[in-house]
Design a protein around this motif. Structure first.
Motif, PDB file in Angstrom:
ATOM      1  N   GLN A 257       0.827  -1.208   0.000  1.00 28.03           N
ATOM      2  CA  GLN A 257       0.000   0.000   0.000  1.00 28.03           C
ATOM      3  C   GLN A 257       0.861   1.257   0.000  1.00 28.03           C
ATOM      4  OE1 GLN A 257      -2.692  -1.327   3.356  1.00 28.03           O
ATOM      5  NE2 GLN A 257      -4.238  -0.412   2.021  1.00 28.03           N
TER       6      GLN A 257
ATOM      7  N   ARG B 293      -4.229  10.612  -1.895  1.00 30.85           N
ATOM      8  CA  ARG B 293      -3.406   9.465  -1.490  1.00 30.85           C
ATOM      9  C   ARG B 293      -2.859   9.650  -0.082  1.00 30.85           C
ATOM     10  NH1 ARG B 293      -1.540   5.012  -3.589  1.00 30.85           N
ATOM     11  NH2 ARG B 293       0.554   4.215  -3.128  1.00 30.85           N
TER      12      ARG B 293
ATOM     13  N   GLN C 284      -4.157  11.805   2.398  1.00 32.07           N
ATOM     14  CA  GLN C 284      -5.118  12.142   3.455  1.00 32.07           C
ATOM     15  C   GLN C 284      -5.393  10.975   4.407  1.00 32.07           C
ATOM     16  OE1 GLN C 284      -8.219  13.875   1.059  1.00 32.07           O
ATOM     17  NE2 GLN C 284      -7.650  15.980   1.629  1.00 32.07           N
ATOM     18  N   PRO C 285      -5.471   9.720   3.926  1.00 27.46           N
ATOM     19  CA  PRO C 285      -5.681   8.615   4.881  1.00 27.46           C
ATOM     20  C   PRO C 285      -4.518   8.441   5.859  1.00 27.46           C
ATOM     21  CG  PRO C 285      -6.245   7.934   2.647  1.00 27.46           C
ATOM     22  CD  PRO C 285      -5.557   9.269   2.528  1.00 27.46           C
TER      23      PRO C 285
ATOM     24  N   ASP D 204      -3.488  11.292   9.989  1.00 33.24           N
ATOM     25  CA  ASP D 204      -3.482  11.131  11.446  1.00 33.24           C
ATOM     26  C   ASP D 204      -2.126  10.631  11.957  1.00 33.24           C
ATOM     27  OD1 ASP D 204      -6.020  12.045  11.669  1.00 33.24           O
ATOM     28  OD2 ASP D 204      -6.964  10.058  11.792  1.00 33.24           O
TER      29      ASP D 204
ATOM     30  N   TRP E 228       0.721   3.023   9.779  1.00 28.32           N
ATOM     31  CA  TRP E 228       1.680   3.539   8.798  1.00 28.32           C
ATOM     32  C   TRP E 228       3.053   3.846   9.400  1.00 28.32           C
ATOM     33  CZ3 TRP E 228      -0.542   2.313   4.563  1.00 28.32           C
ATOM     34  CH2 TRP E 228      -1.926   2.451   4.413  1.00 28.32           C
TER      35      TRP E 228
END
Length: 943
Positions: free
Chosen positions: A819, A867, A869-870, A873, A942
């Motif tokens: 990803q 791409r 924005q997810p 956080d 991430w």
């Protein structure tokens, strides 16, 4: 009252010491290696693998090791250990060169020469004992460097089995038709009292008399006619020669001219009040006449050197000796006069041209070579113009000879010059060419030169210029003089016919029989052997050769005495020595290998430069700039020395100073501290229970493993081509940039603040475990002691594994369908750099103190923003900042802006969060830390 949350953090903990303390720690590691039999463990572990054989060029067994020895042995050790890691069985058998003059001299100083206090047998025994003592001294130092090898079973050229195999090797050379005997001119050292090989010669400056000498024509008119000139009455003709060795004039038997060179007949200075015309190369006439005090060049005729062939001149002080004019290929018109005085007993080219003309048959040995082995003129040497030469040393006699020439009018010019001159590599004294009966390996009789040049093309040369260097040396070298007139060495075990001088027709068979006896009893058996035992009734017609073999032959046939004898086979994969060995061991090994097997004994040759100080000066005691490896090991440790050797460009001169050592010590600390940080954060991690599968790891952790995999591939490739300096730079860069400035900095939050067994923390530990395992192997060939130390601190079961045995296989690249792929991380890291640039002036003007006090806004294209924005956080963890917002913009460029946060600071994680104070039980914590303290943890995908 503020609560202490320090106990809720997972701070690094390891017993791996921060300080290397190498001088104290390394000897203990070395003692353990010896007790455990590390070398045999490596061999047993590698059993069945393909062989990689680095064949050790033997250092000479005399004196403590110096910095050059350390460079050589450490480079070899790095390569051998890297080959184990690469999946090979890489035996390393160290060796020593044990025969030869330096050991003889050391024994003579203590016991006197042979026949004084000791006979030859006793003398050789003392030489053997001395060499063994030196080997023990050097072996201890080599082992202390961390060099792993078969130290209990090294090869020594003095061992009976090696001496026997050397004689067997010589028998193969004889069988293949390469051995000849003759009285050719060879380098001769008066101090050694022996012939020298070309590899035993070094060039130093020497002051010599440079003289021009007139050789008068026996028939001036006949010589002038070759120029198409009729000589006027009363005019003499002479051919001037130029030489820097007046002492060779008593051995002058001819004058050589170049067949294709143009010569002119010119007016020279008067002689005995009579006109004298001179024969000079046209290109040199003006310069030569200027030396003779003649300003104007008056040319009476021109002729090629070929037209002057076989004219007859007179020797300048032996009136009865006719001097024939020869045509020689060695003559040039670049310097001198274009005419070369020819003494076949004192010059290789002189010998060749004289042999071509059959000149040697006209003179006896005393006329060809009137100098004895001490440098004194023989008693049979005639006086020069009434001056007695017999018994005079040649260097002192030069002044007498020059004066004789001056008095007779044959001296046209005299000057002293400083020029490069061959010297003995041991005594540092000038040598001469001197024709004596010697044994040679012929370069051309059985096409050895041709075949050796062809073999060079099959070898890989590191650096690549080594190929051209050895090609030029082999192409131009004379026959190899392999005989020496000394006591301590392997005998040339031949029988020669007393009348003809020919070797016995069964020489190969006889040599092998002698070798069998030498293997059982040593070289003394040759001297005590009764020839009748081998020759029977023929014994009366033959005599034993008493010469010994050149030590370069000793080391040159180690491919027979070690590679073949120990079952490693030929050729070796690698020979590695200093750059001087193109004319030494590389060449002697090449010539013997081709003479015996028709191919080179090595697949690759690697050379390293010499050690110099920071100013490029050769290290010496007189300059006080030497640095001894023993001192470095006592103060800094062997691994610092090894790191310097690995990081230097060994293909050139290698500079070392205390400042350079300090820089390497600093680099070592950076590597060690990185390893310590990894180990500290692996506290409590058990790979068998806690390791996270790649697909489940946090994206940043998978990426750093990917980076480590990329790095390992580069390191493996660099080890394959022996580029250790690149490896050091790759390691330092990875530790400073990928780990220190990025990954370790980013993951501290996860490692310290998340629950001990949380997924995010275990994921980071998994990545660090992979890196630590790989890192230990990356540095193992170079930082061999430190890697061993690290090995003992790595988590997990070590049983059945041997450090240096294989590369770590737990690294893997990011899959194509990840990803967040490698390209995504490149883009995000570029944004991270932009963030740092935006925050730096804010720090400088006091708007923020730390990056955590800033909130970041990223504006990017709609596609890119969608791409990223997810990830928003979690991007704050990558940037180590406050909250991050990602917004679409009408541009393809990425823009970063920042503002100080107004949110409260969490005392546990130091992040500024809106929910600090929202939890009554923990009013100073953010919600994330509350969750972590309670053990629930957080989902981190991430970063």
């Amino acid at each position: 009252m503020s609560q202490d949350y320090k106990t809720t953090l997972n701070l690094p903990a390891t017993e791996f010491p921060m300080r290397g303390d190498l001088p104290k720690r390394e000897p203990g590691i070395l003692a353990r290696w010896e007790a455990q039999g590390l070398y045999q463990q490596l061999r047993d572990n590698a059993a069945g693998r393909p062989l990689f054989v680095l064949h050790d060029g033997p250092p000479y067994a005399n004196g403590r090791i110096h910095l050059g020895h350390a460079v050589n042995k450490i480079l070899k050790d790095i390569i051998v250990k890297s080959r184990y890691l690469a999946g090979f069985d890489a035996p390393y058998v160290p060796g020593w060169d044990c025969h030869g003059l330096p050991i003889e001299i050391a024994v003579e100083k203590k016991w006197g020469k042979v026949g004084t206090k000791l006979d030859a047998v006793e003398f050789r025994q003392k030489c053997r004992e001395f060499a063994e003592e030196q080997i023990d001294i050097q072996r201890a130092d080599f082992k202390r460097l961390g060099v792993t090898g078969d130290w209990d079973n090294p090869y020594k050229t003095l061992s009976f089995d090696f001496e026997a195999n050397e004689i067997r090797a010589l028998a193969k050379v004889v069988a293949n038709g390469h051995l000849v005997r003759g009285a050719k001119p060879v380098y001769w050292c008066f101090d050694c009292g022996s012939a020298l090989a070309e590899a035993e010669i070094e060039y130093q400056d020497k002051t010599s008399p440079a003289i021009d000498v007139a050789y008068a024509a026996r028939d001036p008119q006949a010589l002038a006619q070759r120029f198409g000139v009729t000589l006027p009455a009363g005019v003499d003709v002479a051919v001037p020669i130029w030489t820097t060795t007046p002492w060779t004039l008593p051995a002058s038997l001819a004058v050589s001219l170049g067949a294709d060179i143009e010569y002119v007949l010119v007016e020279g200075p008067a002689h005995n009040d009579q006109p004298r015309w001179l024969v000079l190369a046209a290109a040199l006439a003006e310069r030569s006449l200027a030396r003779y005090g003649v300003d104007e060049v008056v040319v009476h005729g021109r002729a090629a050197g070929a037209a002057l062939d076989r004219q007859v001149l007179a020797h300048p002080f032996y009136a009865e000796r006719d001097i024939l004019v020869l045509n020689g290929e060695h003559v040039s018109d670049e310097d001198g006069t274009g005419a070369v005085h020819t003494a076949p007993g004192h010059g290789q080219e002189d010998y060749v041209v004289s042999q071509k003309y059959g000149l040697l048959e006209q003179y006896n040995a005393g006329q060809v070579t009137p100098i004895d082995g001490r440098g004194l003129y023989l008693e049979s040497t005639p006086p020069a113009g009434g001056v007695v030469l017999a018994g005079q040393h040649l260097w002192k006699a030069q002044e007498l000879i020059v004066q004789v020439l001056r008095d007779s009018g044959a001296l046209l010019a005299f000057v002293e010059i400083r020029h490069s001159y061959p010297h003995c590599w041991r005594h540092k004294t000038p040598v001469v060419f001197r024709a004596t009966p010697q044994w040679f390996i012929s370069m051309d009789k059985a096409h050895l030169r041709r075949d050796a040049l062809a073999a060079i093309d099959t070898v890989g040369w590191f650096p690549s210029w080594g190929k051209a260097r050895i090609q030029s040396m082999v192409d131009g070298r004379p026959d190899w003089t392999i005989s020496r007139q000394r006591t301590w060495g392997v005998p040339i075990a031949l029988f020669t016919h007393r009348q003809t001088g020919e070797i016995h027709p069964r020489s190969v068979e006889l040599m092998n029989q002698v070798a069998d006896r030498v293997e059982a009893e040593g070289i003394d058996v040759w001297y005590s052997l009764d020839a009748a035992e081998l020759l029977g009734s023929e014994a009366a017609d033959y005599e034993k050769v008493t010469d010994i073999l050149d030590v370069w032959f000793d080391s040159g046939v180690t491919h027979e005495g070690v590679l073949l004898a120990r079952g490693f086979g030929k050729p070796a994969d690698l020979y590695l020595e200093g750059s001087d060995q193109h004319r030494g061991w590389f060449q002697s090994s090449l010539l013997t290998g081709v003479a015996i097997d028709q191919h080179a004994p090595y697949r690759q040759c690697l050379t390293h430069g010499f050690t110099v100080d920071e100013h490029g000066r050769k290290m010496s005691k007189s300059l006080g700039n030497g640095i001894e490896p023993q001192d470095i090991m006592k103060t800094l440790g062997a691994d610092i020395l090894r790191l310097w050797i690995a990081s230097a460009d060994y293909s050139n001169e290698m500079s070392l100073s205390q400042e350079i050592l300090k820089r390497n010590a600093d680099a070592y600390r950076r590597l060690r501290n990185t390893a310590r940080f990894l180990l500290g954060n692996l506290d409590g991690f058990d790979p068998a229970r806690h390791q996270v599968a790649p697909a489940e790891m946090v994206a940043l952790d998978r990426w750093i493993v990917h980076r480590a995999w990329e790095l390992q591939e580069k390191i493996k490739a660099a080890y394959d081509v022996y580029n250790m300096a690149e490896i050091v730079q790759l390691l330092l860069n990875f530790c400073s940039v990928d780990l220190g400035s990025l990954y370790l900095d980013v993951t501290k939050d996860r490692l310290y603040t998340m629950p001990t067994d949380s997924h995010g923390r275990r994921s980071a530990q998994t990545a660090m475990h992979h890196i630590a395992e790989a890192f230990t192997r990356w540095v193992a060939p170079i930082l061999t002691f430190t890697a061993d130390e690290l090995w003992g601190y790595l988590p997990g079961e070590r049983a059945g594994h041997v450090l240096f045995s294989t590369w770590y296989d737990g690294l893997a690249p990011l899959p194509a369908d990840a990803q967040l792929g490698a390209a995504d991380f490149e883009q995000l890291l570029a944004v991270r750099e932009q963030v740092a640039k935006v925050l730096e002036p804010m720090r400088a003007n006091g708007a923020i103190g730390a990056a955590l006090e800033a909130e970041i806004t990223i504006a990017a294209s709609e596609e890119q923003a969608a791409r990223w924005q997810p990830l928003a956080d979690e991007l704050r963890f990558l940037f180590i900042s406050g909250d991050v917002q990602v917004r679409p913009a009408t541009t393809d460029d990425v823009f970063v802006s920042a503002q100080p946060t107004t949110k409260a600071k969490c005392v546990r994680c130091w992040h500024h969060r809106a929910d600090v104070g929202a939890h009554a039980d923990h009013p100073e914590l953010c919600g994330r830390c509350v969750s972590n303290v309670d053990g629930a943890g957080e989902a981190r995908r991430w970063f």
